[in-house]
Write a protein that holds these residues in place. Sequence first.
Motif, PDB file in Angstrom:
ATOM      1  N   PHE A  93       0.822  -1.208   0.000  1.00 19.96           N
ATOM      2  CA  PHE A  93       0.000   0.000   0.000  1.00 19.96           C
ATOM      3  C   PHE A  93       0.856   1.258   0.000  1.00 19.96           C
ATOM      4  O   PHE A  93       2.061   1.208   0.275  1.00 19.96           O
ATOM      5  CB  PHE A  93      -0.899   0.031   1.234  1.00 19.96           C
ATOM      6  N   ASN A  97       1.658   0.486   5.712  1.00 23.86           N
ATOM      7  CA  ASN A  97       0.752  -0.414   6.423  1.00 23.86           C
ATOM      8  C   ASN A  97       1.438  -1.630   7.023  1.00 23.86           C
ATOM      9  O   ASN A  97       1.042  -2.750   6.783  1.00 23.86           O
ATOM     10  CB  ASN A  97      -0.398  -0.843   5.513  1.00 23.86           C
ATOM     11  N   ILE A  99       2.330  -3.412  10.696  1.00 22.31           N
ATOM     12  CA  ILE A  99       1.710  -3.395  12.024  1.00 22.31           C
ATOM     13  C   ILE A  99       2.759  -2.981  13.042  1.00 22.31           C
ATOM     14  O   ILE A  99       3.809  -3.611  13.158  1.00 22.31           O
ATOM     15  CB  ILE A  99       1.107  -4.770  12.351  1.00 22.31           C
ATOM     16  N   LEU A 110       4.121 -12.673   9.486  1.00 29.69           N
ATOM     17  CA  LEU A 110       2.662 -12.712   9.682  1.00 29.69           C
ATOM     18  C   LEU A 110       1.899 -13.496   8.602  1.00 29.69           C
ATOM     19  O   LEU A 110       1.128 -14.402   8.934  1.00 29.69           O
ATOM     20  CB  LEU A 110       2.137 -11.273   9.823  1.00 29.69           C
ATOM     21  N   LEU A 114      -0.214 -16.832   9.194  1.00 34.12           N
ATOM     22  CA  LEU A 114      -1.649 -16.868   8.893  1.00 34.12           C
ATOM     23  C   LEU A 114      -1.993 -17.983   7.905  1.00 34.12           C
ATOM     24  O   LEU A 114      -3.118 -18.471   7.890  1.00 34.12           O
ATOM     25  CB  LEU A 114      -2.104 -15.513   8.333  1.00 34.12           C
ATOM     26  N   ARG A 159       6.953  -8.706   2.810  1.00 35.11           N
ATOM     27  CA  ARG A 159       5.760  -9.333   3.366  1.00 35.11           C
ATOM     28  C   ARG A 159       4.827  -9.804   2.249  1.00 35.11           C
ATOM     29  O   ARG A 159       4.248 -10.887   2.319  1.00 35.11           O
ATOM     30  CB  ARG A 159       5.023  -8.342   4.275  1.00 35.11           C
TER      31      ARG A 159
ATOM     32  N   HIS B 291      -6.521   0.415  16.615  1.00 33.51           N
ATOM     33  CA  HIS B 291      -5.960  -0.621  15.747  1.00 33.51           C
ATOM     34  C   HIS B 291      -6.782  -0.836  14.493  1.00 33.51           C
ATOM     35  O   HIS B 291      -6.646  -1.877  13.851  1.00 33.51           O
ATOM     36  CB  HIS B 291      -5.845  -1.929  16.523  1.00 33.51           C
ATOM     37  N   ARG B 293      -6.588   0.428  11.577  1.00 35.40           N
ATOM     38  CA  ARG B 293      -5.715   0.217  10.412  1.00 35.40           C
ATOM     39  C   ARG B 293      -5.095  -1.179  10.451  1.00 35.40           C
ATOM     40  O   ARG B 293      -5.035  -1.873   9.439  1.00 35.40           O
ATOM     41  CB  ARG B 293      -4.605   1.263  10.396  1.00 35.40           C
ATOM     42  N   ASP B 294      -4.650  -1.574  11.657  1.00 37.08           N
ATOM     43  CA  ASP B 294      -4.048  -2.906  11.781  1.00 37.08           C
ATOM     44  C   ASP B 294      -5.039  -4.001  11.406  1.00 37.08           C
ATOM     45  O   ASP B 294      -4.663  -5.002  10.793  1.00 37.08           O
ATOM     46  CB  ASP B 294      -3.549  -3.127  13.216  1.00 37.08           C
ATOM     47  N   ILE B 297      -5.095  -4.149   7.723  1.00 37.97           N
ATOM     48  CA  ILE B 297      -3.891  -4.814   7.196  1.00 37.97           C
ATOM     49  C   ILE B 297      -4.013  -6.328   7.387  1.00 37.97           C
ATOM     50  O   ILE B 297      -3.798  -7.113   6.469  1.00 37.97           O
ATOM     51  CB  ILE B 297      -2.623  -4.315   7.928  1.00 37.97           C
ATOM     52  N   LEU B 298      -4.382  -6.705   8.624  1.00 40.33           N
ATOM     53  CA  LEU B 298      -4.506  -8.130   8.932  1.00 40.33           C
ATOM     54  C   LEU B 298      -5.456  -8.817   7.969  1.00 40.33           C
ATOM     55  O   LEU B 298      -5.171  -9.893   7.451  1.00 40.33           O
ATOM     56  CB  LEU B 298      -5.012  -8.309  10.369  1.00 40.33           C
TER      57      LEU B 298
END
Lengths: 293, 394
Positions: A93, A97, A99, A110, A114, A159, B291, B293-294, B297-298
């Motif tokens: 992005f 972005n 975390i 991550l 996942l 990522r 969170h 935004r997080d 993203i997640l």
Amino acid sequence: MSRVIVKLEDVYKVYRIRSYEVHALKNVNLEVREGELLIIMGPSGSGKSTLLNIIGTLDRPTGGRVILDGVDIMQLSEDELSYIRCKKVGFVFQFFNLINNFTALENVMLPLVLSGDYTLKEAKEKAIELLRLVGLERFMNNRPSQMSGGQQQRVAIARALANDPSIVLMDEPTGNVDVEAATKILSLINWLNKTYGHTFLVVTHNPDIAAIGTRVLYIRDGILYKEPPKSAFSRVKLLEESADEVRNAYLRMLMVELTSLKRRVLTGKIDYKEARDMLKRLEKKARDLGVVV
Amino acid sequence: MFTESMVKFAWLFSARDITLRKFRSLLTILAISIGVASFVSLRLVSIGVHIKVTEEVNQLINADLIVYGEGVCDVPQFVEQLLRAIPHVAKTTSIVMVRGWIESNRGKYFANIIGCDAKSLKEFFNVSLVAGRGFKEGESNVVIVHEDVANSIRATLGKNVIVKPYVMMKGGKGYTAEVIGISKASASIGGFSFFTYCIIPLKDAQELVGSEGYVTYIFIKVSDKEFIGSIKKDIKRLFPKALVTEQKEITKVINRIVNTITGLMVALTLIGVVVAFFAVANTIMMNVREHIRDIGILKAIGARKSYVLLMFLLEAFLLSVVGGLIGVILGILGSYALRELLPQIGVSFIVPIVLDPFTLATGFLLSIGVGILASLYPSWRASLISPIEALKYE
């Protein structure tokens, strides 16, 4: 001929905002093949982010068909889409972005975690190599807030590549970094595409990026073009139409300032010399607007 | 559903959240622990009261079985001889007990009037005297007064008082007696004794209520506690109309009253728990907001709804585990502090503090339950946030 990764058929997207509709995409047809570095150029509001979100399964089209790596994603449930996003799509992005609760390494781990396919140890091993790929293995224990914009964006690229996706989608990847960092990022993308055959779809309004693309398309008002369309002038015209309105607004603002000045003079809040200077300034402004004083 | 590494990552996310926002987490943990602490300390104290009262009753009435009739004083005294003949019965005694009051020239006070003979005064009533003596066989017109009663009506040794039952012989003027002994005060809360009493010789008591040859209770001591059940059956067979109670049933009745009072207090502490609920809900809501935004993203990189839910629930869980532990410790300390305070609000005894594992566990589980419940709604809302909206959020 290489494999088709993304296929859009008559994709239509309408946003309904209260009483009026916004046609973000109008019957878009598109094929992205394996190994391509496709650039889609368009100004803001042209529908390029919507297009990216629909390909990335973050958004569902109003009509048409989206086929991602042979799978028709129109029929999939939310959890199935999550799985597709995890394994088949990589996102980069404009605003990095990452975390912030996680270090660079953990951010890259991550998507691996996942996916459910890796143990923590395996994920860590792979993530370190991914960071090495983008030249940031030294910063792996830094948190995003401790890194520059360019570094963060390279972590985001690492990522995005983590689960070896069919396609990497990028939304203004250089939109928020300085020129030097942008050059680094672009050469990284170019290198990953040329050398390792990663497929990229980049949307941007930055013409510099177009140079590295294997193919460039243009988008305006939700329609894809092969050549840059000449619609920019219509916007200038629009400004001329509203010239009167702008001038009137300026005049009304002058009136308010004048009223305020008068009140301050009458109540003694401002001394004579200051008031006279102020009045002179207002007179000049009025003359500029074509008012006879 | 989740792999081990997924859970570990969610755990990492929550733990970082708590360490990165120390002050807020601390306040939330404090809110939880204070709620739990007030619950735990009050419950520990009320358990202590419970134990103390049971002890007190057991000490005062030292009988294994109590036989009585439906009326106030309607058990023929000769029954005592028959009961003594039952195997394994060790000792018996006849008791008259009626509700009444004691009068002196300085006022009157409600008390249970107990009539018993000199021998059973020692054997069945563990009366410890703070002054004076017990009465002897054949002595008449003497009374042993409970300390609280004595203080309230200023009855001192050698002074004459009048004992009056509610139900009295026609034309009765009460029973004038000399105070020969003052017994130690028993458990009382807020000046209300569970058992204020005065003791007079049995014969005098029978005369006073006008029922010579009849008594209220026959107390029985058994040679071995394991025969209590069979003796009870034997009595029932011999005297089908008689009512038989074991001593522990009496304490049960008294404890029911105590429990009502302490239960009310514990219920009040639940207000603290409710406050903790809102504190956790607020923290998680703020967390979700920070969170957003997080979450975007997640979701964009492939996290399922349930995973986002897990992350935020885990954080609440972590907060409430820490809050619960601290709360239980504070609760134990608080119960000791409360015990020191109790005499000032009229509790006449030192409450024993027993670290009842059930109470500690309940306090701890309460905090976890509250934490999870309070975060359920904000976490669920977080899991529903659309990734596009979340990524646009500044």
